[in-house]
Design a protein around this motif. Structure first.
Motif, PDB file in Angstrom:
ATOM      1  N   LEU A   5      45.609  35.819  32.042  1.00  0.00           N
ATOM      2  CA  LEU A   5      47.049  36.060  32.011  1.00  0.00           C
ATOM      3  C   LEU A   5      47.679  35.204  33.108  1.00  0.00           C
ATOM      4  O   LEU A   5      47.246  35.265  34.258  1.00  0.00           O
ATOM      5  CB  LEU A   5      47.358  37.541  32.238  1.00  0.00           C
ATOM      6  CG  LEU A   5      48.693  38.067  31.699  1.00  0.00           C
ATOM      7  CD1 LEU A   5      48.770  37.898  30.187  1.00  0.00           C
ATOM      8  CD2 LEU A   5      48.866  39.535  32.057  1.00  0.00           C
TER       9      LEU A   5
ATOM     10  N   THR B 265      45.344  32.960  35.397  1.00  0.00           N
ATOM     11  CA  THR B 265      44.896  31.662  34.897  1.00  0.00           C
ATOM     12  C   THR B 265      44.764  30.651  36.014  1.00  0.00           C
ATOM     13  O   THR B 265      43.839  29.825  36.025  1.00  0.00           O
ATOM     14  CB  THR B 265      45.883  31.143  33.834  1.00  0.00           C
ATOM     15  OG1 THR B 265      46.067  32.157  32.836  1.00  0.00           O
ATOM     16  CG2 THR B 265      45.369  29.880  33.183  1.00  0.00           C
TER      17      THR B 265
ATOM     18  N   GLY C   6      39.765  38.662  30.311  1.00  0.00           N
ATOM     19  CA  GLY C   6      40.921  38.017  29.716  1.00  0.00           C
ATOM     20  C   GLY C   6      41.696  37.209  30.741  1.00  0.00           C
ATOM     21  O   GLY C   6      41.513  37.363  31.948  1.00  0.00           O
TER      22      GLY C   6
ATOM     23  N   ARG D 210      49.021  40.839  25.642  1.00  0.00           N
ATOM     24  CA  ARG D 210      49.402  39.467  25.956  1.00  0.00           C
ATOM     25  C   ARG D 210      48.236  38.621  26.439  1.00  0.00           C
ATOM     26  O   ARG D 210      48.312  37.389  26.433  1.00  0.00           O
ATOM     27  CB  ARG D 210      50.472  39.468  27.061  1.00  0.00           C
ATOM     28  CG  ARG D 210      51.848  39.929  26.608  1.00  0.00           C
ATOM     29  CD  ARG D 210      52.797  39.917  27.790  1.00  0.00           C
ATOM     30  NE  ARG D 210      52.767  38.628  28.467  1.00  0.00           N
ATOM     31  CZ  ARG D 210      52.931  38.455  29.773  1.00  0.00           C
ATOM     32  NH1 ARG D 210      53.117  39.499  30.553  1.00  0.00           N
ATOM     33  NH2 ARG D 210      52.911  37.249  30.299  1.00  0.00           N
ATOM     34  N   ALA D 211      47.168  39.255  26.885  1.00  0.00           N
ATOM     35  CA  ALA D 211      46.061  38.519  27.502  1.00  0.00           C
ATOM     36  C   ALA D 211      45.377  37.613  26.489  1.00  0.00           C
ATOM     37  O   ALA D 211      45.189  37.964  25.325  1.00  0.00           O
ATOM     38  CB  ALA D 211      45.053  39.492  28.103  1.00  0.00           C
ATOM     39  N   GLY D 212      45.016  36.432  26.973  1.00  0.00           N
ATOM     40  CA  GLY D 212      44.253  35.503  26.146  1.00  0.00           C
ATOM     41  C   GLY D 212      42.777  35.570  26.499  1.00  0.00           C
ATOM     42  O   GLY D 212      42.391  36.103  27.545  1.00  0.00           O
ATOM     43  N   PRO D 213      41.922  35.044  25.644  1.00  0.00           N
ATOM     44  CA  PRO D 213      40.480  35.097  25.920  1.00  0.00           C
ATOM     45  C   PRO D 213      40.102  34.157  27.059  1.00  0.00           C
ATOM     46  O   PRO D 213      40.683  33.091  27.228  1.00  0.00           O
ATOM     47  CB  PRO D 213      39.864  34.642  24.589  1.00  0.00           C
ATOM     48  CG  PRO D 213      40.928  33.792  23.953  1.00  0.00           C
ATOM     49  CD  PRO D 213      42.238  34.376  24.372  1.00  0.00           C
TER      50      PRO D 213
END
Length: 594
Positions: free
Chosen positions: A160, A180, A158, A130-133
């Motif tokens: 989240l 985030t 990453g 699920r993690a985004g860059p």
């Protein structure tokens, strides 16, 4: 092994396992009794020693029943088993009859613990997917930190949204997941400290150690000593990571500030199997970072030092005692600054500054105070009084003043690089006094006062007296000398008085300006980097620094449509002073929005 021997071995396994588990009950207790005083003696020796003791103790915990089981099953199947049940003492006969039920219950417990472990690992895999860059700039910061920690493996960063703390997961492909909200809700230097902590876990292969530790917990779930040792090991692991991160940053205080700021983040979750900066005992970790000298001293010297550090930290994180001795209402700091039980949550914020005050201007309530009545050097905050006295004289602001040799201070040179003989207007001198905090400009204003500098300093003291300031003294117009003293409570009054001068409020709240020197425009900037910064609405500002005063700051700010006055005196440096102010600003905003 023959096929005929196999049934015998299987038949012997259940009682052998049962006796091994039963014997570990007393063996584990003895191991715990040995580990407890050892850990107590090593409390001042540093977390690495305690971590090693816990790790070896857990390994012995696993090895004891395995060795006992192997001993009972060695040789011919059942040849080393106890004599027939009928030959055993009566109480052991009763125990032996329940061994199958015991092993069954243990097996059921192990299966539940294994299921728990498997679900946890699956959940970590889901987090990875699920993690985004992360922004490239932060990935580069992470890579630079990894090099400083001597980490050769590639670590990915990453993002989240639903985490409460940065976490580290993965063995061969380590991944640091960052909440985030922390990208915008925490100052970059503090966030960098948290990332250094996570990289320390990667360097030490703590993810693998934690998995093996969880495996021991699953197999020996029934013994409280195992859980106690495991908890001690996790606490020590976080302290070791703090230590490594602080060494890489060369700033233990920044690491401590980051951990406390993280503790204020209440939303989200932190998976148990992942390495998280929010783990361990916060107070103990802060003590280690803020008082590292206690780790190398003898225990008779180190113990009182740690107790003093813990007491000091505890007092900073607790609500102040009011006049009636109850918590939640700070004691009055002056007759004109009444103490009201407004927003007591702010009282739980520790600050680096030794003296501080936060005042709600709309109600007159002191929201937060720390040794606010002590008279201490205030450095260039003095210049607010200098500006008021200069404006009170109603001299021509366009009159040209000349910088003379007597305006030069060898200890505090000109911040605006004013040369001897330079010509500036009185208004320009006022701007240079308040924005770049120029000492020659302040001295020039005083020298060109009617009666010269001595009369100007007397006027400053008379102005302080007219404002009802009893702890405030002035001996020079620039704040260079340690004799210029005031208290946080009275600096708030000085700021309130200065704010009534439109010129002072306007000039001191400008981020930059152009000032005429010798007929040429010269760009100058405010010494307070928060002025004009995103998220700040500053109506008046003045910083100060000397060796005696430390880093000082007073500001009048707007938050949520309400005016507040903030005073910070004797912080360690400008970065700590800025962190104090930012943390208080953020807490004001969060309380107004809640």
């Amino acid at each position: 092994m023959s096929s005929l021997a196999m049934p015998g071995l299987l038949q012997s396994l259940v009682p052998a396992l049962g006796w091994a588990l039963l014997n570990f009950v007393w063996q584990g207790l003895i191991l715990g009794l040995l580990a407890w005083p050892t850990l107590a003696l090593l409390r001042q020796a540093g977390p690495r020693w305690r971590y090693a003791v816990c790790a070896w103790s857990l390994l012995i915990c696993l090895g004891l029943p395995l060795a006992h089981l192997a001993w009972m099953l060695s040789g011919e199947a059942g040849s080393r088993m106890p004599s027939p049940v009928g030959a055993l003492p009566a109480w052991l006969q009763a125990v032996a009859t329940h061994l199958p039920a015991l092993v069954t219950a243990w097996s059921f417990g192990v299966m539940l613990m294994a299921l728990r472990l498997g679900v946890g690992l699956a959940w970590l895999g889901r987090l990875r997917r699920r993690a985004g860059p992360a922004p490239q700039a932060w990935q580069q910061r992470l890579d630079a930190l990894a090099l400083r920690l001597g980490l050769c493996r590639k670590v990915t960063l990453g993002l989240l949204p639903d985490l409460s703390s940065p976490i580290t997961l993965g063995l061969l492909r380590p991944l640091v997941l960052l909440p985030t909200a922390l990208l915008s809700g925490m100052p970059p230097p503090l966030l960098e400290a948290l990332l250094a902590h996570e990289l320390a876990h990667v360097r030490r292969w703590d993810y693998l150690a934690n998995l093996l530790q969880s495996l021991v917990e699953s197999l020996l779930f029934f013994h409280p000593v195992v859980w106690w040792l495991s908890g001690q090991m996790r606490d020590a692991r976080e302290e070791v990571a703090d230590e490594l991160a602080a060494q890489a940053l060369d700033d233990p205080r920044r690491m401590a500030t980051a951990l406390h700021e993280l503790s204020l983040q209440q939303a989200g979750f932190a998976p148990r199997l992942a390495m998280s900066a929010s783990g361990g005992k916060l107070l103990q970790r802060l003590e280690r970072l803020l008082a590292p000298q206690a780790q190398t001293a003898g225990w008779k010297i180190a113990l009182p030092a740690l107790l003093v550090a813990a007491t000091s930290l505890w007092m900073q994180t607790q609500p102040s005692l009011g006049a009636n001795g109850r918590t939640g209402q700070p004691a009055p700091v002056s007759a004109s600054l009444p103490s009201l039980p407004s927003m007591p949550q702010l009282l739980q914020l520790p600050v680096n500054a030794r003296h501080m005050l936060l005042l709600d201007e709309s109600s007159g309530a002191v929201l937060m105070a720390k040794d606010a009545d002590a008279a201490v050097p205030i450095a260039s905050i003095t210049k607010l009084m200098t500006a008021m006295v200069a404006l009170d004289a109603r001299q021509d602001l366009d009159e040209q003043l000349r910088i003379e040799a007597g305006d030069l201070s060898a200890r505090k040179p000109s911040a605006a690089h004013l040369a001897i003989g330079a010509s500036i207007s009185r208004l320009s001198a006022l701007k240079l006094t308040l924005m770049p905090s120029d000492n020659r400009a302040a001295a020039t204003l005083a020298r060109n006062y009617a009666g010269g500098t001595p009369a100007f300093v007397q006027a400053m003291q008379a102005k302080a007296h007219s404002l009802g300031l009893t702890n405030t003294r002035f001996v020079d117009p620039a704040g260079i000398l340690a004799g210029n003293v005031s208290s946080a409570a009275e600096v708030a009054k000085i700021a309130a008085a200065a704010a009534r001068y439109p010129e002072i409020a306007r000039i001191s709240s400008e981020q930059s300006a152009r000032v005429g020197v010798d007929g040429h425009a010269r760009a100058v900037r405010n010494t307070n980097p928060l002025v004009g910064d995103l998220g700040w609405d500053i109506k008046l500002s003045k910083t100060g620094y000397t060796g005696a005063a430390g880093s000082c700051l007073t500001m009048r700010i707007n938050s949520g449509g309400k005016p507040f006055t903030l005073v910070l005196l004797n912080a360690d440096d400008s970065a700590q002073r800025q962190l104090d102010a930012t943390r208080i600003r953020d807490r004001l905003a969060s309380l107004r929005s809640s």
